[in-house]
Motif scaffolding. Structure first.
Motif, PDB file in Angstrom:
ATOM      1  N   SER A   1       0.887  -1.176  -0.076  1.00  0.00           N
ATOM      2  CA  SER A   1       0.022  -0.204   0.130  1.00  0.00           C
ATOM      3  C   SER A   1       0.842   1.278  -0.170  1.00  0.00           C
ATOM      4  CB  SER A   1      -1.004  -0.102   1.142  1.00  0.00           C
ATOM      5  OG  SER A   1      -1.672   1.032   1.348  1.00  0.00           O
TER       6      SER A   1
ATOM      7  N   GLN B   1     -18.579  -3.479  -1.705  1.00  0.00           N
ATOM      8  CA  GLN B   1     -18.643  -3.928  -0.367  1.00  0.00           C
ATOM      9  C   GLN B   1     -20.111  -4.114   0.101  1.00  0.00           C
ATOM     10  OE1 GLN B   1     -15.820  -1.374   1.307  1.00  0.00           O
ATOM     11  NE2 GLN B   1     -14.040  -2.474   0.973  1.00  0.00           N
TER      12      GLN B   1
ATOM     13  N   SER C   1     -15.558   2.461   5.393  1.00  0.00           N
ATOM     14  CA  SER C   1     -14.465   3.118   5.219  1.00  0.00           C
ATOM     15  C   SER C   1     -14.503   3.583   3.699  1.00  0.00           C
ATOM     16  CB  SER C   1     -13.146   2.501   5.325  1.00  0.00           C
ATOM     17  OG  SER C   1     -12.928   2.184   6.691  1.00  0.00           O
ATOM     18  N   ALA C   2     -14.793   2.921   2.921  1.00  0.00           N
ATOM     19  CA  ALA C   2     -15.041   3.143   1.422  1.00  0.00           C
ATOM     20  C   ALA C   2     -16.259   4.492   1.240  1.00  0.00           C
ATOM     21  CB  ALA C   2     -15.375   2.180   0.403  1.00  0.00           C
TER      22      ALA C   2
ATOM     23  N   TYR D   1      -5.341   2.611  -1.197  1.00  0.00           N
ATOM     24  CA  TYR D   1      -6.256   2.542  -0.243  1.00  0.00           C
ATOM     25  C   TYR D   1      -6.906   1.322   0.018  1.00  0.00           C
ATOM     26  CZ  TYR D   1     -11.196   3.222   1.485  1.00  0.00           C
ATOM     27  OH  TYR D   1     -12.041   2.927   2.407  1.00  0.00           O
TER      28      TYR D   1
ATOM     29  N   THR E   1      -6.661  -0.718   3.551  1.00  0.00           N
ATOM     30  CA  THR E   1      -7.911  -1.281   4.295  1.00  0.00           C
ATOM     31  C   THR E   1      -7.422  -2.794   4.450  1.00  0.00           C
ATOM     32  OG1 THR E   1      -9.187   0.478   3.113  1.00  0.00           O
ATOM     33  CG2 THR E   1     -10.478  -1.235   4.357  1.00  0.00           C
TER      34      THR E   1
ATOM     35  N   ARG F   1      -7.525  -4.566   8.277  1.00  0.00           N
ATOM     36  CA  ARG F   1      -8.560  -5.468   8.629  1.00  0.00           C
ATOM     37  C   ARG F   1      -7.955  -7.184   8.706  1.00  0.00           C
ATOM     38  NH1 ARG F   1     -13.625  -3.786   4.618  1.00  0.00           N
ATOM     39  NH2 ARG F   1     -14.256  -2.036   5.945  1.00  0.00           N
TER      40      ARG F   1
END
Length: 294
Positions: free
Chosen positions: A18, A60, A179-180, A226, A230, A234
């Motif tokens: 990332s 998602q 989050s998205a 991103y 994420t 997670r």
């Protein structure tokens, strides 16, 4: 392999990838800055990011329509996003890549300070010392009042403040919001400012002489960064992967040297070392305290 070790390793790899994606996007922004105005770069990033984050949110199964996006905490977050993006784009355009990377890595230290001032968090003398030491590192890089002071580096400092306020207000947003979706709201809210900036500068929204391969790559790399970030968070405990955020600094220093021929000075390297050491120590202390109270 033990499941915990495997998940930790996966999270670390995803975090490093990332940071690599973000660093490459930063490098491309600097490369296109000669033919694309800062306002145009910001507009294209926010327009592309809005689309990508909306798609990610839908995939998602997250909601995209939420009345809570007009709450004061979100409005402050949007303003902070604008400040962070303007500072970042201007800094990447005008300041050495390695310098930008070093300064913005002090963001967690400023977030910790903000948590004390605005959220009433209690901080020990060790953490205060860590915060002060990190900001000494920033001063070594910026060198205010010295002969080598470059006022343009203040754009990176501005971005650091914007990112800090954004991260701080993120803690205050509803935890059930994806989050998205949160990223999509911020990108969409930033678009009007970018459009107004272009109009005031008298530029076109789509730069005619731009390298669209680079511009599309910036959007894709930013979205990929991103997604990987994420997924990393997670995958395992945040305390495990958070220190590897500093990989972005390493990538930016190396890319700055290879692509732009940058040669960081002694004060720059010393300041960078103080920021990284302070950040890592603060994360280690937090992890230790959680173990003791857990």
């Amino acid at each position: 392999m033990d499941q915990t070790i495997e998940s930790n390793l996966r999270g670390i790899i995803l975090m490093v990838l990332s940071m690599g994606a973000f660093a490459m996007a930063d490098t491309l922004i600097k490369l296109v800055s000669g033919s694309v105005a800062p306002a145009q770069i910001m507009f294209l990033m926010m327009a592309g990011g809005s689309f990508m984050f909306c798609v990610i949110a839908k995939l998602q199964g997250a909601r995209l329509i939420d009345r809570r996006v007009f709450l004061p905490v979100f409005l402050v977050r949007y303003l902070a996003e604008v400040i962070a993006m303007v500072g970042m784009v201007m800094a990447l355009t005008l300041v050495p890549l390695s310098t930008v990377g070093a300064i913005i890595q002090a963001t967690p230290l400023l977030v910790a300070l903000g948590a004390v001032v605005f959220l009433g968090e209690k901080v020990s003398w060790r953490r205060w010392s860590t915060i002060v030491l990190g900001f000494v590192g920033v001063l070594l890089i910026v060198q205010p009042g010295a002969d080598g002071f470059d006022a343009l580096s203040l754009w990176a400092v501005l971005s650091m403040f914007g990112l800090s306020v954004r991260d701080l207000t993120t803690r205050m947003t509803p935890p059930d919001m994806a989050s998205a979706s949160l990223a999509a709201y911020s990108a969409i809210a930033t678009l009007p400012f970018a459009m107004a900036w272009i109009v005031m500068d008298g530029d076109t929204f789509l730069p005619p002489e731009a390298d669209w391969v680079f511009l599309i790559s910036i959007i894709l790399l930013g979205s990929l960064g991103y997604l990987l970030l994420t997924a990393s968070i997670r995958s395992t405990s945040l305390s495990v992967v958070a220190p590897f955020r500093y990989a972005r600094l390493l990538f930016m220093v190396v890319l700055g040297m290879v692509v732009f021929g940058e040669r960081p000075g002694v004060s720059m390297l010393a300041g960078t070392a103080l920021i990284v050491i302070s950040g890592l120590y603060m994360m280690w202390r937090e992890r230790l305290l959680k173990r003791q109270t857990g």
